[in-house]
Scaffold this motif. Structure first.
Motif, PDB file in Angstrom:
ATOM      1  N   ALA A  86      85.579  46.133  31.478  1.00 25.59           N
ATOM      2  CA  ALA A  86      85.059  47.099  30.499  1.00 25.59           C
ATOM      3  C   ALA A  86      83.540  47.142  30.493  1.00 25.59           C
ATOM      4  CB  ALA A  86      85.590  46.751  29.115  1.00 25.59           C
ATOM      5  N   LEU A  87      82.903  46.026  30.850  1.00 28.47           N
ATOM      6  CA  LEU A  87      81.437  46.002  30.913  1.00 28.47           C
ATOM      7  C   LEU A  87      80.888  46.647  32.170  1.00 28.47           C
ATOM      8  CD1 LEU A  87      80.680  42.384  29.589  1.00 28.47           C
ATOM      9  CD2 LEU A  87      80.250  44.554  28.409  1.00 28.47           C
ATOM     10  N   GLY A  88      81.749  46.963  33.139  1.00 25.25           N
ATOM     11  CA  GLY A  88      81.300  47.655  34.342  1.00 25.25           C
ATOM     12  C   GLY A  88      81.163  46.778  35.565  1.00 25.25           C
ATOM     13  N   LEU A  89      81.570  45.522  35.509  1.00 25.45           N
ATOM     14  CA  LEU A  89      81.482  44.656  36.686  1.00 25.45           C
ATOM     15  C   LEU A  89      82.657  44.918  37.617  1.00 25.45           C
ATOM     16  CD1 LEU A  89      79.778  42.980  34.448  1.00 25.45           C
ATOM     17  CD2 LEU A  89      80.141  41.062  36.010  1.00 25.45           C
ATOM     18  N   ARG A  90      82.442  44.606  38.890  1.00 28.78           N
ATOM     19  CA  ARG A  90      83.512  44.664  39.862  1.00 28.78           C
ATOM     20  C   ARG A  90      84.302  43.358  39.741  1.00 28.78           C
ATOM     21  NH1 ARG A  90      84.501  46.900  45.051  1.00 28.78           N
ATOM     22  NH2 ARG A  90      86.734  46.587  45.386  1.00 28.78           N
ATOM     23  N   VAL A  91      85.555  43.432  39.325  1.00 31.30           N
ATOM     24  CA  VAL A  91      86.342  42.247  39.033  1.00 31.30           C
ATOM     25  C   VAL A  91      87.385  42.026  40.118  1.00 31.30           C
ATOM     26  CG1 VAL A  91      87.922  41.151  37.395  1.00 31.30           C
ATOM     27  CG2 VAL A  91      86.008  42.526  36.545  1.00 31.30           C
TER      28      VAL A  91
END
Length: 450
Positions: free
Chosen positions: A85-90
């Motif tokens: 949700a924060l925009g990181l590539r997970v």
């Protein structure tokens, strides 16, 4: 440290110092003692107050990726969702990539989230995960590794099999080491700023009876994190541990835990089972499961997730996180108390009230045989320490010879019936018959004596 935190720190330090200074005597020794005490109490206060302070997230999250293990359920699943949700590539490492947890995770999150098959106990799967992440990263940077995968069990030392010890150590400790060593070059290759986060446990700081296998693995994990943090400082890579208490997550499933206890009990030898007894085993399960019911509810999992997020993307990450105010205070107090006090507290908390069968049997035997040595099964020899000294006994009074009377005629003693040979040191004169004057003297003497 931000200006707000600095002001709060100075204010708390000044207040505590002032209160202690009022009670201190004059002199430089008292002054040093007050300063040291104020610093310690300020550190404890700041650790507690941080739970109520706002946390700032890094602003440059674009192009950053994170690899997380144990995303099927629990903390890892929630952390993956929040970071996505924060925009990181997970990259969500899952033990069961086709399971329900992995499917719902991929369905609910953005396309940037990728489920990666990863069994942390398998070197081949970890190597495959590294190749997959390296291929999908392209120009992105692997900003952090989150070692979250873990397993749990409850069993006392004598019943817990070596296979169970090996299993927990393989997942909780060696799994974190294996994943860290495999992905660390990707984190380190992009220069300073990379992070390694390891989810440990307060059980790694103080060991609870019945959790030896779990505590051993978590204690080793914390030691690994401490060493790695000091070694990676020269590369600008920071290492952080998150040490939660007990939370109601799927890892604490009562059905699973009862199954592991039953399996360990059956694998234990007959001597161990007879020593403890089934009553002790059943009370152990009841006591421990009731203690786990006092764990923080699933609705409080966000306390752990928030700390993991702060360790990954926070602007001022801490080396060590202990989620919740209660956990922070408990950890501080437990580490300050003497070992004997901690032992007593933890034994009362988790050990069954009924002793093992062997202890009960020994107590009953002692009640029936209070003066018997339980090892030799013999009564000890009683010795006289405060008594009359035991000298060599004098010969007994001579007995009359067979067929001869001991006393002679009336009016005087006679030696006719005495066995002279049996009396030592008797002179010949003493063996002669008494004369009349002697008899008279003897009679007078007897009357005086009477």
């Amino acid at each position: 440290m931000t200006s707000l935190k600095m002001a709060l720190y100075v204010g708390v330090l000044s207040a505590i110092y002032g209160l202690l200074r009022l009670t201190a005597l004059t002199g430089w020794i008292q002054e040093v003692a007050v300063v040291v005490t104020a610093l310690i109490l300020t550190s404890v206060a700041m650790d507690t107050l941080r739970h109520f302070m706002p946390r700032e997230v890094m602003s440059d999250l674009q192009g950053k990726a994170v690899f997380i293990t144990g995303c099927d359920t629990g903390f890892g699943n929630s952390v993956a969702r929040r970071l996505d949700a924060l925009g990181l590539r997970v990259f969500a490492g899952c033990l069961f990539p086709e399971g329900e947890g992995a499917r719902t995770l991929q369905h609910d999150c953005s396309r940037q989230l990728t489920v990666v098959p990863c069994d942390v106990t398998s070197q081949s799967q970890v190597d495959s995960a590294v190749l997959l992440v390296r291929a999908l990263l392209k120009e992105d940077k692997l900003h952090a590794i989150v070692n979250n995968a873990g397993v749990f069990t409850m069993s006392e030392v004598e019943w817990c099999t070596l296979e169970m010890y090996r299993r927990l150590f393989e997942v909780n400790c060696l799994g974190a080491i294996r994943v860290t060593k495999a992905f660390l070059p990707l984190v380190r290759s992009h220069g300073q700023g990379g992070r390694v986060v390891i989810v440990a446990s307060l059980a790694g700081r103080y060991t609870i009876p019945g959790l030896s296998a779990y505590s051993v693995s978590k204690h080793a994990t914390i030691s690994f994190a401490d060493a790695l943090r000091r070694e990676m400082a020269k590369f600008g890579v920071t290492v952080h541990t998150v040490e939660p208490g007990t939370y109601r997550t799927p890892i604490l499933s009562e059905e699973v835990l009862e199954g592991t206890v039953k399996k360990d009990w059956e694998a234990a030898g007959e001597e161990v089972r007879s020593t403890y007894g089934e009553q002790y085993r059943d009370e152990f399960k009841v006591k421990f499961l009731s203690e786990l019911k006092n764990a923080r509810p699933a609705s409080k999992i966000y306390e752990v997730v928030d700390d993991i997020l702060d360790a990954v993307v926070g602007t001022e990450p801490r080396c060590r996180y202990v989620p919740s105010v209660a956990g922070t205070l408990r950890s501080t107090i437990m580490q300050a108390l003497p070992t004997t006090v901690v032992d007593s507290m933890l034994q009362k908390r988790t050990c069954p009230p009924t002793p093992p069968a062997a202890v009960i049997k020994q107590r009953e035997w002692r009640l029936k045989n209070p003066y018997t040595d339980p090892k030799t099964k013999q009564k000890p020899f009683l010795k006289r320490y405060l008594s009359v000294p035991m000298f060599e006994k004098a010969p007994l009074t001579p007995t009359a010879a067979p067929g001869k009377p001991f006393f002679g005629k009336a009016g005087g003693a006679s030696n006719a019936g005495i066995d002279v040979a049996a009396v030592p040191n008797v002179s010949s004169a003493a063996t002669q018959p008494l004369k009349e004057e002697d008899e008279g003297t003897a009679s007078v003497t007897d009357k005086k004596t009477e």
